[in-house]
Design a protein around this motif. Structure first.
Motif, PDB file in Angstrom:
ATOM      1  N   ASN A 238     -38.611  18.578  36.064  1.00 20.63           N
ATOM      2  CA  ASN A 238     -39.284  19.285  37.152  1.00 20.63           C
ATOM      3  C   ASN A 238     -38.615  20.625  37.438  1.00 20.63           C
ATOM      4  O   ASN A 238     -39.118  21.426  38.211  1.00 20.63           O
ATOM      5  N   ASP A 239     -37.469  20.869  36.786  1.00 25.95           N
ATOM      6  CA  ASP A 239     -36.661  22.050  37.048  1.00 25.95           C
ATOM      7  C   ASP A 239     -36.169  22.582  35.700  1.00 25.95           C
ATOM      8  O   ASP A 239     -35.428  21.901  34.986  1.00 25.95           O
ATOM      9  N   GLU A 241     -34.023  24.892  35.027  1.00 29.03           N
ATOM     10  CA  GLU A 241     -32.571  25.098  34.990  1.00 29.03           C
ATOM     11  C   GLU A 241     -31.842  23.786  34.702  1.00 29.03           C
ATOM     12  O   GLU A 241     -30.868  23.766  33.943  1.00 29.03           O
ATOM     13  N   LEU A 242     -32.324  22.674  35.273  1.00 28.55           N
ATOM     14  CA  LEU A 242     -31.720  21.375  34.958  1.00 28.55           C
ATOM     15  C   LEU A 242     -31.930  21.034  33.486  1.00 28.55           C
ATOM     16  O   LEU A 242     -31.052  20.452  32.841  1.00 28.55           O
ATOM     17  N   GLU A 278     -37.943  31.000  35.635  1.00 29.61           N
ATOM     18  CA  GLU A 278     -38.634  29.844  36.221  1.00 29.61           C
ATOM     19  C   GLU A 278     -37.721  29.285  37.303  1.00 29.61           C
ATOM     20  O   GLU A 278     -36.820  28.493  37.012  1.00 29.61           O
ATOM     21  N   GLY A 279     -37.926  29.736  38.561  1.00 27.03           N
ATOM     22  CA  GLY A 279     -37.027  29.298  39.633  1.00 27.03           C
ATOM     23  C   GLY A 279     -35.618  29.797  39.359  1.00 27.03           C
ATOM     24  O   GLY A 279     -35.391  30.982  39.137  1.00 27.03           O
ATOM     25  N   ARG A 280     -34.668  28.876  39.312  1.00 29.75           N
ATOM     26  CA  ARG A 280     -33.264  29.236  39.062  1.00 29.75           C
ATOM     27  C   ARG A 280     -33.017  29.589  37.591  1.00 29.75           C
ATOM     28  O   ARG A 280     -31.977  30.145  37.254  1.00 29.75           O
ATOM     29  N   PHE A 386     -40.495  21.191  30.029  1.00 24.60           N
ATOM     30  CA  PHE A 386     -40.761  21.720  31.366  1.00 24.60           C
ATOM     31  C   PHE A 386     -42.061  22.508  31.293  1.00 24.60           C
ATOM     32  O   PHE A 386     -42.222  23.367  30.424  1.00 24.60           O
ATOM     33  N   HIS A 388     -44.679  25.127  33.168  1.00 26.29           N
ATOM     34  CA  HIS A 388     -44.828  26.105  34.246  1.00 26.29           C
ATOM     35  C   HIS A 388     -45.892  25.653  35.244  1.00 26.29           C
ATOM     36  O   HIS A 388     -45.720  25.789  36.463  1.00 26.29           O
ATOM     37  N   GLN A 390     -47.798  23.457  37.635  1.00 24.74           N
ATOM     38  CA  GLN A 390     -47.339  22.325  38.439  1.00 24.74           C
ATOM     39  C   GLN A 390     -48.179  21.070  38.201  1.00 24.74           C
ATOM     40  O   GLN A 390     -47.653  19.959  38.122  1.00 24.74           O
ATOM     41  N   ARG A 393     -47.193  19.607  34.892  1.00 21.04           N
ATOM     42  CA  ARG A 393     -45.856  19.021  35.018  1.00 21.04           C
ATOM     43  C   ARG A 393     -45.931  17.654  35.702  1.00 21.04           C
ATOM     44  O   ARG A 393     -45.335  16.678  35.246  1.00 21.04           O
TER      45      ARG A 393
END
Length: 400
Positions: A238-239, A241-242, A278-280, A386, A388, A390, A393
């Motif tokens: 969902n992230d 960066e993770l 993408e976010g972080r 991941f 983009h 939502q 996802r």
């Protein structure tokens, strides 16, 4: 160069019984047709990861050994070339050539280079072995100094025997637009035969997951396999960066783990850095690789995002895939390809023989889906995803 890429397609690798028999059949085909006027063409079909390249590596090593050492074989003294229209893969084959007594680096060429040298009378070709033939240009491309109408047609005009591997699901650009039916139509007037490889060697995944990828990239959605009964590591994040952090960890543990992405983010071949955010998550696209080492084997590329142009044809241990803005799910849970969000302008360059707007849209959408197929099949041990979009996802997570 590290040995990772070389080891995957070395002519010293053991072959399965099926692969060995195919190499013998290909050698017999070449031996028979070298004595005729030609051209005769043998096509090997197969999806990504079905062992096409290792078959060709074995074949070409044996071919050149016969040509250069055997006193009486019909192939003795023949001038043969191995072609691939992909600079990163060409580096690997030339590295292999340096390790084998009867393979020379000059045996391995880009198609345009050989075509132009033949036209200038500097070389001729008896047997051609073509890897990734779905990357051959099927229209003129003056930027790459190809002025014919079709690279395969140009090569057929000069060689006696041509052996190609072909996968229509890896066609990625309009200028190399091919389908199996277009290929077979082109070969209809010459002696030709074909063989289809089906066993998946690259991915240590179940047949169910491979089928799911093939269905997804033909817009047939159904639930991801909850567990695929193997040790294959399939995750949906969902992230982004993770996901990056997980890939960095896998890279520390086993190496050859990278983030890759579809198009849909700022990208221009102007020498500058262009970032995917993408976010972080915030990393630059891959830079042009001027070294002799494939992109994925350069240590610093753990801090870049790979594309189809750097990853096609290569094995990674773990791949973290970003499905960019063009790939969405509508309210009816149908996979949509938003061509207006695609940022790879090179992929869709106009061609005069394809003018029907509806057909063009279908072709462009399939090129995008093909790029997803190529990227999803890079990982030997695991695939992390991941999206983009939502809704997409959420769909993938709910069904994983």
């Amino acid at each position: 160069m590290s040995n990772a890429a070389v080891d995957k397609i070395s002519p010293l690798l053991p072959l399965t019984t099926e692969q060995s028999e195919l190499v013998e059949r290909l050698l017999a085909f070449a031996t028979t047709h070298i004595q005729t006027d030609g051209p005769a063409v043998f096509t090997i079909y197969g999806d990504a990861g079905t062992g096409k390249s290792v078959v060709l590596a074995h074949l070409f090593n044996q071919l050149q050994t016969l040509a250069r050492t055997h006193p009486t074989n019909p192939l003795t003294g023949t001038e043969n070339y191995f072609l691939v229209n992909h600079p990163e893969i060409l580096k690997v084959y030339r590295e292999i050539a340096g390790q084998q007594p009867h393979l020379f680096k000059k045996d391995f060429q880009r198609p345009t280079s050989l075509i132009n040298q033949i036209n200038q009378g500097k070389r001729h070709a008896d047997v051609l072995v073509i890897d990734e033939a779905h990357l051959l240009l099927s229209q003129a491309d003056h930027y790459n100094n190809f002025y014919g109408t079709n690279q395969l047609t140009s090569l057929m005009a000069t060689a006696k025997v041509i052996i190609v591997v072909f996968d229509e699901t890896q066609v990625l650009r309009m200028k190399s637009y091919w389908t199996e039916s277009r290929l077979e139509h082109l070969l209809a007037s010459v002696p030709h035969t074909s063989y289809r490889l089906t066993h998946q060697f690259r991915m240590q995944a179940s047949d169910e997951l491979v089928s799911w990828i093939n269905d997804f990239t033909h817009q047939r959605l159904h639930p991801l396999p909850a567990t695929d009964g193997t040790q294959y590591d399939l995750r949906v994040f969902n992230d982004a960066e993770l996901m990056r952090q997980a890939i960095v960890q896998r890279n520390r543990e086993v190496g050859l783990s990278r983030i890759v992405s579809t198009s849909g983010y700022p990208s221009t071949l102007d020498g500058g850095k262009h970032f995917i955010t993408e976010g972080r998550f915030h990393l630059p696209w891959d830079q042009y690789n001027y070294t002799n080492t494939p992109w994925a084997e350069l240590p610093q590329t753990i801090d870049e995002v790979g594309s189809i142009y750097t990853c096609q044809g290569f094995d990674l241990n773990y791949v973290g895939l970003i499905l960019g803005p063009p790939i969405t799910l509508d309210e009816h849970q149908h996979l949509q390809i938003r061509l207006d969000r695609y940022t790879d302008v090179e992929a869709f360059k106009r061609r005069d023989d394809l003018t029907d707007p509806q057909k063009l849209t279908q072709i462009k959408q399939q090129l995008v889906l093909n790029s997803i197929n190529v990227l999803m099949k890079r990982g030997v041990k695991g695939l992390y995803i991941f999206a983009h979009d939502q809704r997409l996802r959420h769909y993938l997570q709910q069904r994983h």
